[in-house]
Design a protein around this motif. Structure first.
Motif, short mmCIF file in Angstrom:
data_model
loop_
_atom_site.label_atom_id
_atom_site.label_comp_id
_atom_site.label_asym_id
_atom_site.label_seq_id
_atom_site.Cartn_x
_atom_site.Cartn_y
_atom_site.Cartn_z
N ILE A 1 9.77 2.92 -14.12
CA ILE A 1 9.01 1.74 -13.66
C ILE A 1 7.83 1.53 -14.60
O ILE A 1 7.08 2.48 -14.89
N SER B 1 12.59 -0.91 -14.49
CA SER B 1 12.07 -1.97 -13.62
C SER B 1 10.65 -2.31 -14.05
O SER B 1 9.84 -1.40 -14.33
N ASP C 1 1.27 -6.74 -10.76
CA ASP C 1 0.53 -6.70 -9.50
C ASP C 1 0.11 -8.10 -9.05
O ASP C 1 -0.37 -8.91 -9.85
N GLU D 1 4.17 -7.86 -0.03
CA GLU D 1 4.98 -6.71 -0.38
C GLU D 1 5.90 -7.06 -1.55
O GLU D 1 6.55 -8.10 -1.55
N TYR D 2 5.95 -6.17 -2.54
CA TYR D 2 6.81 -6.35 -3.70
C TYR D 2 7.18 -4.98 -4.25
O TYR D 2 6.35 -4.08 -4.29
N SER D 3 8.46 -4.82 -4.61
CA SER D 3 8.98 -3.53 -5.03
C SER D 3 8.62 -2.50 -3.95
O SER D 3 8.90 -2.71 -2.78
N ASP D 4 7.98 -1.41 -4.33
CA ASP D 4 7.56 -0.43 -3.34
C ASP D 4 6.04 -0.46 -3.13
O ASP D 4 5.44 0.50 -2.68
N ARG D 5 5.43 -1.60 -3.46
CA ARG D 5 3.97 -1.72 -3.39
C ARG D 5 3.56 -2.80 -2.40
O ARG D 5 4.34 -3.71 -2.08
N THR D 6 2.31 -2.71 -1.96
CA THR D 6 1.75 -3.67 -1.01
C THR D 6 0.29 -3.91 -1.34
O THR D 6 -0.46 -2.96 -1.60
#
Length: 325
Positions: free
Chosen positions: A50, A144, A148, A227-232
């Protein structure tokens, strides 16, 4: 008969020995097959990397040379999505590099990409061969790319009717990747947002806005998360109930603004008229004083000058009478 039976008895141990050795060979071949499959699986393992947009990422390869090895003995290919060659090194010769932001480590054969872009995302394969076209390994790395999103910004649309407690809230976030979704809680209750999503044609970055309606009957807290990918990324905002109806009133209607503008314009015009009259009366007063203090004209005096003064005096006298009337 005894002789024959003895021969048969002598042959029995030999047959049993063969039966005893047969299962061991099967297990040996089965073990070799499992090891071979395990080796293939290890050689074709897939890794995931990533990277953040604008930063540098290093993709690991499946082989590392020994210190005494010469790089000229190897052929290394990095391919993207099977068909696109990212970088290639063949027995001491560098092949044309279509991505000028990439470089290869000649010891670990790791691929480095600087200033990562959204378009760099994809499946990468590292293939290493030794002299004689002996394939040493083949590994796939899934890259990937993320960007942000901004801190969610909240905007409120208050009702036109001050008796209503319904407020329309918009939660917006910009400049992120991959495709996001909006979630949140209103006083610990999940919020169902109506979302709109746009994407920049040049950068592929997403902008997202969620809209929801709330009844603000008391002071409450609203949480908006993207929320996007595994982030918030999220923010918590207080929604305060107004103390009185004045807090929900809109700006004055247009006709009130027009009336106020007319009033200011009228005051301005009256001030100009009074100022003109003041200066005109001052001038007339000086003419009147000059005329009253003048003696009877003589033959040597300028009759034109005296006539002009007489006319100004008569004009000021008429103006004074009109004003007093």
């Amino acid at each position: 008969m005894e002789c024959k039976n003895s021969k048969r008895m002598l042959r029995m141990p030999k047959a049993e020995g063969m039966l005893a050795r047969t299962p061991s060979k099967k297990w040996v071949w089965l073990g070799l097959f499992v090891f071979h499959q395990f080796s293939l699986g290890f050689a074709h393992k897939t890794q995931v990397a990533i990277a953040k947009m604008g930063e540098e990422v290093t993709l690991p390869c499946c082989y590392e040379t020994r210190s005494e090895d010469i790089p000229n003995n190897y052929r290394v290919y990095w391919q993207k999505n099977v068909t696109e060659v990212v970088i290639a090194y063949s027995f001491g010769t560098w092949l044309p590099n279509p991505i000028n932001r990439s470089s290869l480590n000649q010891r670990t054969f790791a691929l480095s990409i600087t200033q990562v872009e959204i378009s760099d995302a994809g499946s990468y394969a590292c293939i290493v061969q030794r002299t004689g076209s002996v394939k040493l390994c083949d590994q796939t790395v899934i890259l990937s790319v993320i960007a942000d999103f901004s801190q969610p910004a909240l905007s409120l649309k208050k009702p036109s009717d001050c008796e209503s407690s319904e407020v329309v809230v918009s939660c917006s976030s910009y400049g992120g990747f991959p495709k996001p979704k909006v979630s949140g809680f209103f006083n610990n209750v999940s919020v169902d947002w109506n979302t709109s999503l746009t994407s920049d044609a040049k950068t592929s970055l997403y902008n997202i806005t969620g809209v929801a309606r709330f009844n603000v009957t008391e002071n409450m807290n609203l949480t908006c998360s993207v929320e996007y990918s595994d982030r918030t990324v999220s923010g918590e905002y207080p929604l305060t109930k107004p103390d009185n109806c004045e807090s929900f009133k809109e700006d004055p209607p247009s006709h009130e603004v027009i009336i106020a503008s007319i009033t200011v314009l009228s005051i301005f015009l009256v001030a100009i008229i009074l100022l003109v009259r003041y200066f005109r009366c001052s001038a007339c007063e000086r003419v009147r004083s000059s005329y009253n203090g003048t003696s009877q004209p003589t033959a040597t005096e300028d009759e034109t000058k005296l006539g002009t003064k007489t006319t100004m005096f008569q004009f000021c006298t008429m103006t004074s009478e009109t004003s007093s009337f």
